[in-house]
Design an enzyme around this catalytic site. Sequence first.
Site, PDB file in Angstrom:
ATOM      1  N   LYS A  50       0.840  -1.206   0.000  1.00 28.88           N
ATOM      2  CA  LYS A  50       0.000   0.000   0.000  1.00 28.88           C
ATOM      3  C   LYS A  50       0.874   1.254   0.000  1.00 28.88           C
ATOM      4  O   LYS A  50       0.594   2.230  -0.700  1.00 28.88           O
ATOM      5  CB  LYS A  50      -0.934  -0.008   1.224  1.00 28.88           C
ATOM      6  CG  LYS A  50      -2.024  -1.076   1.120  1.00 28.88           C
ATOM      7  CD  LYS A  50      -2.752  -1.316   2.435  1.00 28.88           C
ATOM      8  CE  LYS A  50      -3.729  -2.485   2.302  1.00 28.88           C
ATOM      9  NZ  LYS A  50      -4.393  -2.836   3.573  1.00 28.88           N
ATOM     10  N   GLN A  94      -3.890  -1.282   9.897  1.00 33.52           N
ATOM     11  CA  GLN A  94      -3.903  -2.626   9.309  1.00 33.52           C
ATOM     12  C   GLN A  94      -4.480  -3.637  10.299  1.00 33.52           C
ATOM     13  O   GLN A  94      -4.015  -3.740  11.430  1.00 33.52           O
ATOM     14  CB  GLN A  94      -2.468  -3.016   8.896  1.00 33.52           C
ATOM     15  CG  GLN A  94      -2.381  -4.335   8.147  1.00 33.52           C
ATOM     16  CD  GLN A  94      -3.069  -4.303   6.779  1.00 33.52           C
ATOM     17  OE1 GLN A  94      -2.982  -3.328   6.044  1.00 33.52           O
ATOM     18  NE2 GLN A  94      -3.776  -5.368   6.443  1.00 33.52           N
ATOM     19  N   ASP A 117     -10.480   3.063   4.673  1.00 34.49           N
ATOM     20  CA  ASP A 117     -10.920   1.662   4.591  1.00 34.49           C
ATOM     21  C   ASP A 117     -12.443   1.558   4.520  1.00 34.49           C
ATOM     22  O   ASP A 117     -12.968   0.484   4.201  1.00 34.49           O
ATOM     23  CB  ASP A 117     -10.437   0.885   5.832  1.00 34.49           C
ATOM     24  CG  ASP A 117      -9.102   0.186   5.592  1.00 34.49           C
ATOM     25  OD1 ASP A 117      -8.820  -0.157   4.432  1.00 34.49           O
ATOM     26  OD2 ASP A 117      -8.356  -0.017   6.570  1.00 34.49           O
TER      27      ASP A 117
END
Length: 285
Positions: A50, A94, A117
Amino acid sequence: MAATLMDGKALAQTVRAEVARDVAALGVPVGLATVLVGEDPASAIYVRMKREACAEAGIESIHHELPASTPEADMLALVEDLNADPRVTGILTQLPLPEQIDEDHVINAIDPMKDVDGFHPANAGFLFQGRPTLVAATPSGVMEILRAYDVELEGARAVVIGRSNIVGKPMALLLLAEHATVTIAHSRTRDLAEVAREADVLVAAVGRADTVTAAMVKPGATVIDVGINRVDGKVRGDAADDVREVAGLLTPVPGGVGPMTIAALLRNTVRAARYQSGELAFPLA
Ligand code: NAD
C-alpha cells in the site's frame, strides 16, 4: 470452454495511473497514514504494498509501527493525533490488531472523513442507505472489475458467499445498488451448492481453498474469487481449479481482486482528501 480470466493486475495499473493524475490535479497534499501493530508477516507485506502504491501515485506515506504489546490507549492516542494532523488526509490501521486492542474501538475513533478503509460505522451506514461515501476497498475494487468487463448486474442473480463487515456485507450492498437480486450465503447456509448455482455473479469471500467447485457454478457465470489462502506455500483463492472449466469470467488468484483492492484504496485516499479540502461535501460535516 475455459473461462476468460479478468485481469485485475492490468486494470489496477490503469486505475493507479488515473489516481496519480487526480493527485497531481488536486492541488492539495494527499497523505496516507498507515499503522502496523505487531509483526504479522502478511500484514507487513500488505502495508508495504500500500505504501509503495502511494509513493507511485504521488501520495505521501506516513508510516507508524507499534509493538505487538501496545496498549489500546496508546493506539487510540495515535489515532487522535492522526485525526488532528492536517498532513494526514487518510488513515489506515492494518487489521488484525493484537487481542488487547478492540478493533471496533479503533475503527470508531478514526475521523470518518479520513477513514479510507470505509469501516467506520458512519461510512458503512451511508453505504447501507444507498449514498456511498468511503466504501471498503475490496468490494469497491470488485465493482470496478465488473464494470470493466461489462458484466450485466441489473436484474442479475448475485450470490455473495461470506458476510464479514469488510468484504461480504459491503459487497452485497454494492451489488444491490446496481439492481442485482442479491443473496448472502455464509457458514450456516443450507445447501450452499444449490444457492451458489443460481448465481449469474458469484462472489466467494470465505478464506478456505476449494470452497467453490465447478459443480456449484452455473455454466457461463461470472465468478469473483476474493479468497487468499496459503496452501503448500502457494497463494490460492476460494475457487477450485475446475471452476475455470465452467465459469464464463473468473478473477485469478493472484492477479484478480488483490491488485484492485489496492487501487480502490488509492481512489478512497483521493476522495478523503477531497472531503477535507471541502471540494466534496461529507454528509456528516
Ligand atoms: P472472514 O473470516 O471475516 O469471513 C469469512 C466469511 O466466510 C464468514 O462470513 C463466514 O460465514 C463465511 N464462511 C466460512 N466458512 C464457510 C463455509 N464453509 N461456507 C460458506 N461460508 C463460509 O473473512 P474476510 O475478511 O471477509 O475475508 C474473506 C477472504 O477474503 C479471506 O481469504 C481473506 O484473506 C480474503 N480477502 C482478500 C482481499 C483481497 O484484497 N483480495 C481483501 C480482504 C480479504
